[in-house]
Design a protein around this motif. Structure first.
Motif, PDB file in Angstrom:
ATOM      1  N   GLN A  95       0.743  -1.150  -0.192  1.00  0.00           N
ATOM      2  CA  GLN A  95      -0.208  -0.057   0.066  1.00  0.00           C
ATOM      3  C   GLN A  95       0.950   1.274  -0.038  1.00  0.00           C
ATOM      4  OE1 GLN A  95      -2.516  -0.923   3.405  1.00  0.00           O
ATOM      5  NE2 GLN A  95      -4.157  -1.126   2.024  1.00  0.00           N
ATOM      6  N   TRP A  96       1.983   1.297   0.737  1.00  0.00           N
ATOM      7  CA  TRP A  96       2.955   2.351   0.681  1.00  0.00           C
ATOM      8  C   TRP A  96       3.704   2.324  -0.596  1.00  0.00           C
ATOM      9  CZ3 TRP A  96       5.966   4.652   5.005  1.00  0.00           C
ATOM     10  CH2 TRP A  96       5.109   4.656   6.258  1.00  0.00           C
ATOM     11  N   ASN A 114       1.140   4.289  -2.996  1.00  0.00           N
ATOM     12  CA  ASN A 114       0.566   5.406  -2.691  1.00  0.00           C
ATOM     13  C   ASN A 114       0.979   6.481  -3.941  1.00  0.00           C
ATOM     14  OD1 ASN A 114       0.513   8.173  -1.449  1.00  0.00           O
ATOM     15  ND2 ASN A 114      -0.267   6.971   0.177  1.00  0.00           N
ATOM     16  N   PRO A 115      -0.101   7.043  -4.111  1.00  0.00           N
ATOM     17  CA  PRO A 115       0.076   8.108  -5.606  1.00  0.00           C
ATOM     18  C   PRO A 115       1.058   9.167  -5.184  1.00  0.00           C
ATOM     19  CG  PRO A 115      -2.059   8.155  -4.679  1.00  0.00           C
ATOM     20  CD  PRO A 115      -1.455   7.117  -3.781  1.00  0.00           C
ATOM     21  N   SER A 133      -3.519   6.860  -9.266  1.00  0.00           N
ATOM     22  CA  SER A 133      -3.762   6.794  -7.828  1.00  0.00           C
ATOM     23  C   SER A 133      -3.901   5.068  -7.998  1.00  0.00           C
ATOM     24  CB  SER A 133      -4.700   7.439  -7.379  1.00  0.00           C
ATOM     25  OG  SER A 133      -5.407   6.695  -6.066  1.00  0.00           O
ATOM     26  N   THR A 185      -6.852   3.171  -5.850  1.00  0.00           N
ATOM     27  CA  THR A 185      -8.155   3.823  -5.745  1.00  0.00           C
ATOM     28  C   THR A 185      -8.705   4.211  -7.140  1.00  0.00           C
ATOM     29  OG1 THR A 185      -7.404   6.055  -5.471  1.00  0.00           O
ATOM     30  CG2 THR A 185      -7.850   5.098  -3.450  1.00  0.00           C
ATOM     31  N   THR A 218     -10.366   2.460 -10.458  1.00  0.00           N
ATOM     32  CA  THR A 218     -11.013   1.151 -10.772  1.00  0.00           C
ATOM     33  C   THR A 218     -10.307   0.499 -11.943  1.00  0.00           C
ATOM     34  OG1 THR A 218     -12.482   2.430 -12.307  1.00  0.00           O
ATOM     35  CG2 THR A 218     -13.597   1.851  -9.949  1.00  0.00           C
ATOM     36  N   PHE A 267      -8.647  -8.572  -0.001  1.00  0.00           N
ATOM     37  CA  PHE A 267      -9.473  -7.949   1.205  1.00  0.00           C
ATOM     38  C   PHE A 267      -8.516  -7.097   2.170  1.00  0.00           C
ATOM     39  CE2 PHE A 267     -12.549  -7.838   4.313  1.00  0.00           C
ATOM     40  CZ  PHE A 267     -12.317  -7.990   5.297  1.00  0.00           C
ATOM     41  N   MET A 283      -5.670  -5.290   0.863  1.00  0.00           N
ATOM     42  CA  MET A 283      -5.444  -4.343   0.129  1.00  0.00           C
ATOM     43  C   MET A 283      -6.210  -3.267  -0.231  1.00  0.00           C
ATOM     44  SD  MET A 283      -2.032  -5.595  -2.462  1.00  0.00           S
ATOM     45  CE  MET A 283      -1.593  -3.752  -2.389  1.00  0.00           C
ATOM     46  N   PRO A 318     -12.212  -0.023  -5.086  1.00  0.00           N
ATOM     47  CA  PRO A 318     -13.055   1.261  -5.427  1.00  0.00           C
ATOM     48  C   PRO A 318     -14.162   0.583  -6.409  1.00  0.00           C
ATOM     49  CG  PRO A 318     -11.006   1.413  -6.685  1.00  0.00           C
ATOM     50  CD  PRO A 318     -10.938   0.380  -5.585  1.00  0.00           C
ATOM     51  N   ALA A 319     -15.561   0.864  -5.875  1.00  0.00           N
ATOM     52  CA  ALA A 319     -16.650   0.434  -6.713  1.00  0.00           C
ATOM     53  C   ALA A 319     -16.408  -1.222  -7.050  1.00  0.00           C
ATOM     54  CB  ALA A 319     -16.831   1.046  -7.894  1.00  0.00           C
ATOM     55  N   ARG A 320     -16.070  -1.836  -5.967  1.00  0.00           N
ATOM     56  CA  ARG A 320     -15.975  -3.349  -6.249  1.00  0.00           C
ATOM     57  C   ARG A 320     -15.139  -3.904  -7.244  1.00  0.00           C
ATOM     58  NH1 ARG A 320     -18.854  -6.690  -3.206  1.00  0.00           N
ATOM     59  NH2 ARG A 320     -20.777  -5.951  -2.203  1.00  0.00           N
ATOM     60  N   TYR A 339     -17.119 -11.874  -1.539  1.00  0.00           N
ATOM     61  CA  TYR A 339     -18.372 -11.609  -1.800  1.00  0.00           C
ATOM     62  C   TYR A 339     -19.271 -12.758  -0.785  1.00  0.00           C
ATOM     63  CZ  TYR A 339     -23.092 -10.444  -3.720  1.00  0.00           C
ATOM     64  OH  TYR A 339     -24.432  -9.939  -3.665  1.00  0.00           O
ATOM     65  N   TYR A 393     -17.854 -13.945   1.733  1.00  0.00           N
ATOM     66  CA  TYR A 393     -17.546 -13.443   3.299  1.00  0.00           C
ATOM     67  C   TYR A 393     -18.479 -12.504   3.436  1.00  0.00           C
ATOM     68  CZ  TYR A 393     -15.605 -11.209   6.795  1.00  0.00           C
ATOM     69  OH  TYR A 393     -15.103 -10.370   7.963  1.00  0.00           O
ATOM     70  N   SER A 415      -7.809   8.619  -0.399  1.00  0.00           N
ATOM     71  CA  SER A 415      -6.992   7.580   0.009  1.00  0.00           C
ATOM     72  C   SER A 415      -5.430   8.200   0.277  1.00  0.00           C
ATOM     73  CB  SER A 415      -6.950   6.645  -1.132  1.00  0.00           C
ATOM     74  OG  SER A 415      -6.494   7.232  -2.182  1.00  0.00           O
ATOM     75  N   LYS A 429      -3.563   6.165   3.093  1.00  0.00           N
ATOM     76  CA  LYS A 429      -2.797   5.193   2.924  1.00  0.00           C
ATOM     77  C   LYS A 429      -1.419   5.178   3.558  1.00  0.00           C
ATOM     78  CE  LYS A 429      -5.622   1.935   0.923  1.00  0.00           C
ATOM     79  NZ  LYS A 429      -6.569   2.715   0.506  1.00  0.00           N
ATOM     80  N   GLU A 469     -20.485   1.245  -2.989  1.00  0.00           N
ATOM     81  CA  GLU A 469     -19.905   0.994  -4.157  1.00  0.00           C
ATOM     82  C   GLU A 469     -20.272   2.040  -5.258  1.00  0.00           C
ATOM     83  OE1 GLU A 469     -21.378  -3.032  -5.442  1.00  0.00           O
ATOM     84  OE2 GLU A 469     -20.825  -2.380  -7.227  1.00  0.00           O
ATOM     85  N   ASP A 529     -18.254   5.168  -4.803  1.00  0.00           N
ATOM     86  CA  ASP A 529     -16.882   5.044  -5.118  1.00  0.00           C
ATOM     87  C   ASP A 529     -16.919   5.582  -6.570  1.00  0.00           C
ATOM     88  OD1 ASP A 529     -15.660   2.560  -3.127  1.00  0.00           O
ATOM     89  OD2 ASP A 529     -15.696   4.439  -2.749  1.00  0.00           O
ATOM     90  N   LYS A 530     -17.700   4.986  -7.288  1.00  0.00           N
ATOM     91  CA  LYS A 530     -17.752   5.273  -8.916  1.00  0.00           C
ATOM     92  C   LYS A 530     -17.673   6.638  -8.992  1.00  0.00           C
ATOM     93  CE  LYS A 530     -19.966   0.928 -10.259  1.00  0.00           C
ATOM     94  NZ  LYS A 530     -21.266   0.229 -10.646  1.00  0.00           N
ATOM     95  N   TYR A 544     -14.332   8.438  -7.707  1.00  0.00           N
ATOM     96  CA  TYR A 544     -13.181   7.945  -8.452  1.00  0.00           C
ATOM     97  C   TYR A 544     -13.341   7.677  -9.679  1.00  0.00           C
ATOM     98  CZ  TYR A 544     -12.145   7.363  -3.348  1.00  0.00           C
ATOM     99  OH  TYR A 544     -11.762   7.617  -1.912  1.00  0.00           O
ATOM    100  N   ASP A 545     -14.207   7.407 -10.154  1.00  0.00           N
ATOM    101  CA  ASP A 545     -14.461   7.060 -11.921  1.00  0.00           C
ATOM    102  C   ASP A 545     -15.141   7.979 -12.609  1.00  0.00           C
ATOM    103  OD1 ASP A 545     -14.998   3.344 -12.587  1.00  0.00           O
ATOM    104  OD2 ASP A 545     -13.379   4.831 -12.513  1.00  0.00           O
TER     105      ASP A 545
END
Lengths: 350, 443
Positions: A183-184, A187-188, A206, A209, A211, A291, A293, A298-300, A308, A310, B264, B268, B411, B414-415, B418-419
């Motif tokens: 993650q570090w 980082n952007p 980035s 984050t 998609t 999970f 990271m 973002p947005a699945r 899913y 879980y 983020s 982060k 969800e 987020d779009k 960020y999107d």
């Protein structure tokens, strides 16, 4: 020597033989040559008297020395663990997949409704797509990299043990630590990766984050973490290839590439088969890297099937639905594995 | 024969080892609800989450007091990380190993009550307390069809925190503490612009952080006269101009005005939002009022103000309730503990630290405020801000008994954030998908 004396020697010989080898020959004798041993024993019968109460004791004592008795006893702890904690939950999960249950209220039987809902659930389709994306990208790249690494390490350079350990270190590292560090890196603003790219004048996105880039980023981390494991397996496979083939090829004047293509790869095919089957199974079941990271991203965009499952089980309290999903995952993996086995059979090199 | 007895010894040792493994597994079983031992001391198991180490310390101090006043009750407190709290509680309840008394988040309260795992506290409650003494947001959340299954602990709301030093340096006047004089959104954006500092091309100080979070923006939906749900929470109403205007304005802070960093970026690298405010990476922070406890201990001049308003200065309030397991073996003692946790004395102790805000009408009178106002913690002008909390609307998420809806909202938003998907499309999808879930929840 008289006949009797010869007979006595024979009997003594057998007895000596049995004593020397301990109790096991009896087990072998049961499988084969039983008639022979029976005959010899019956000849020696006057020397040994069997009485009723001793038969049971002898049976137990015999059992004590049988191989299969020991096999079962020593397997029992593991077997009980397997039955209780793996097999029973797997079967119970199958039954659960036909119910609606939230762990606290009584189960409600709903037949195949869960499965029907599953195929109409747009989130399921999205996470299935993500899982496929993950598998299709990470498995081939991972195998190629680990194969090349194994070939490189097989050259017998100095310090090979150090490199082996170094490449294997990510495999045994905790995924949590790996996730934090990557993650570090991603980082952007402060991360190493974007700094590195900026040296070439590229402005990195980035990563975690976006998609578009989150999934590739997670794939890279996952490959980095697991390449050492496959590399070790390939190393073992490479070392099983006899040197004589390479020497013969050298005599015929083959280049390195030709040797690689025509000797190494074909003879490695059982290893490659094993590695690819295990990698596919593993990557369909990926969960921890995603999970930890991006938590589903973002947005699945990085949410995978196990994630899913879980979520459905422990956040939305839909146990039945989650069980149905895990069985669908099981069938998908099983079918793909069977296809791989079938293809392997067809293209048997030798 | 020597061979045989040695072998027998080995075999016996092997079997012994196998059995000890089994025994150790059997002994690891949990005790369920508290036991009563010989000296008639009832042990209650109490579980809560740890939002910060300071919170756990405060809770433990309170429990010491309770145990002194009730020598026949012993309380064992187990803090659990907040992110996995509901799953852990759920599995404990399913496995009959639930604590006697526990925190229960407002968003989980109705979900869990529907599963009949909470003890009905109505009789106990009406004996000792009056629902009218509670501020409207708390009272509304606590009551489910007129019954009480958990007592609201406090109230918290999103507020605007700011770093006074940075304001002084930029020559920007502080946002007013009185909700009636709260900044308008335009004034807020103007201030944020003046507080955003650049060093060449790179931004060294951002004006504001924290609004790209549905918990925070919900307060602004109310401020703009809108609501994410209809009155009886059966329909999602994100696709309304009031809500969409707020979300677009929040995105514009980052994308158009450049006064907010991407969420983020700083998180982060392990910097918490409170640390961002402290170190001057941002000049204003929109966060829950609970952050005051940490901010006050960070040795920099922090201020607090009501959120900027669109039309009306209003926020939402909610808090976790203290509930008891329906299967507890000690309902009387469990109620005693809950009653203590709901008492003014316990609450004011945590309000003094800045973690909580009171949920009693009586604590918002001039007399009442004196009981919890703490100069070392509450910034100047905080007394004027008190009505912002008292008059808060109840947080709508407390009335949904479906966790999938928040996952859908995150969800889709987020779009949006960020999107680059348009707000109209996102709001439409949120409504469409949430309505399916809200339909199911009524079954």
């Amino acid at each position: 020597m008289t006949n009797v004396q010869m007979l006595n020697c024979k009997i003594k010989g057998i007895k000596k033989f049995e004593i020397a080898l301990g109790p096991f020959p009896r087990a072998f004798q049961i499988r084969g040559g039983e008639m022979k041993s029976q005959k010899l024993l019956s000849e020696a019968a006057p020397l040994v008297k069997k009485s009723e109460p001793e038969t049971r004791k002898k049976f137990l004592k015999n059992l004590f020395y049988k191989e299969y008795t020991w096999a079962i006893v020593l397997l029992l702890p593991n077997l009980i663990g397997f039955l209780l904690f793996t097999l029973w939950p797997v079967l119970a999960s199958f039954l659960l997949s036909f119910t609606e249950w939230d762990l606290l209220q009584p189960m409600k039987f709903v037949g195949i409704q869960n499965y029907i809902n599953l195929f109409q659930d747009e989130i399921f389709i999205k996470v299935f797509g993500n899982t496929l994306y993950f598998t299709i990208v990470s498995v081939p790249i991972g195998i190629v990299i680990s194969l090349l690494l194994a070939v490189a390490l097989n050259q017998g350079l100095r310090g090979i043990k150090f490199y082996r350990a170094a490449y294997f270190l990510p495999v045994i590292s905790s995924m949590v630590a790996v996730a934090v560090i990557w993650q570090w890196i991603y980082n952007p603003e402060y991360g190493v990766l974007n700094y590195f790219l900026s040296v070439f004048g590229i402005e990195g996105p980035s990563w975690l984050t976006s998609t578009k880039w989150a999934m590739p980023a997670v794939i890279v981390t996952s490959i980095w973490k697991n390449v050492g494991f496959n590399m070790l397996i390939f190393l073992a496979g490479l070392q099983a290839i006899p040197e004589s083939y390479y020497e013969a090829a050298d005599i015929d004047g083959a280049t390195w590439l030709k040797k690689f293509r025509h000797i190494t790869i074909p003879l490695l095919s059982p290893t490659t088969f094993f590695v690819s089957v295990m990698s596919v199974i593993g990557s369909f079941q990926v969960f921890d890297s995603v999970f930890l990271m991006t938590q589903g991203g973002p947005a699945r965009s990085t949410s995978v099937m196990v994630h899913y499952i879980y979520e459905n089980a422990f956040q939305f309290f839909k146990m039945g639905y989650a069980s149905a999903m895990s069985y669908v995952l099981f069938f998908i993996i099983a079918i793909i594995t069977l296809i791989q086995f079938w293809r392997q059979k067809k293209s048997q090199i030798y | 024969m020597g061979g045989h007895s040695l072998k027998k010894l080995n075999i016996i040792l092997a079997l012994l080892l196998i059995f000890t493994v089994f025994l150790s597994a059997c002994n690891a079983g949990n005790q369920t609800t508290g036991e009563t031992d010989d000296s008639n001391i009832v042990t209650l198991k109490f579980m809560g989450w740890e939002a910060s180490p300071l919170e756990t310390k405060a809770v433990k101090v309170g429990l010491e007091k309770f145990m002194k006043e009730n020598p026949d009750i012993k309380v064992e407190y187990t803090p659990v990380p907040q992110t996995q709290y509901s799953s852990k509680l759920l599995t404990m309840l399913a496995g009959d190993a639930a604590p006697d008394v526990f925190f229960l988040g407002a968003e989980d309260y109705r979900t869990f009550q529907k599963k009949n795992v909470l003890l009905d506290l109505t009789a106990y409650f009406e004996n000792e307390y009056s629902i009218d003494d509670f501020i409207p947001s708390s009272a509304n959340i606590m009551q489910i069809d007129g019954k009480i299954f958990g007592v609201s602990s406090c109230t918290v709301s999103p507020v605007l925190f700011y770093n006074k030093d940075l304001f002084d340096k930029a020559g920007v006047p502080y946002p007013p503490s009185n909700p009636e004089k709260a900044w308008t959104w335009e004034q807020f954006v103007e201030a944020a612009k003046q507080l955003t500092k650049k060093d060449g091309d790179k931004v060294t100080q951002y004006g504001v952080f924290g609004l790209e979070n549905n918990y925070m923006t919900t307060a602004e939906y109310f401020s703009n006269g809108g609501s994410p749900y209809n009155n009886d929470f059966t329909k999602s109403t994100f696709n309304t101009p009031e809500v969409k205007e707020v979300l677009q304005a929040v995105l514009d802070l980052r994308v158009k005005e450049g006064v907010a960093p991407e969420a983020s970026v700083l998180e982060k690298i392990g910097m918490r939002p409170t640390q961002m405010l402290q170190t001057g990476k941002v000049a204003m922070l929109v966060d829950g009022s609970w952050a005051l406890q940490e901010l006050a201990s960070m040795n920099f001049p922090v201020g607090a103000a009501p959120l900027p308003k669109f039309k009306e200065s209003v926020t939402h309030g909610q808090a976790h309730v203290h509930a008891a397991s329906a299967k507890t073996k000690h309902p009387e003692e469990a109620w005693k503990l809950i009653s203590f946790l709901s008492s003014e004395e316990y609450q004011t102790q945590l309000v003094k630290e800045g973690l909580w805000m009171p949920n009693r009408q009586s604590l918002y009178t001039d007399e009442g405020i004196k009981k919890w106002y703490n100069e070392d913690v509450h910034p100047e002008g905080f007394k004027e801000m008190a009505t912002f909390f008292r008059d808060a609307k109840p947080n709508p998420n407390a009335f949904l008994s479906n966790n999938k809806v928040s996952s859908i909202i995150t969800e889709e938003l987020d779009k949006f954030y960020y999107d680059g998907v348009s707000i109209d499309r996102v709001a439409e999808r949120i409504d469409k998908r949430s309505n399916v879930e809200l339909q199911n929840q009524r079954d």
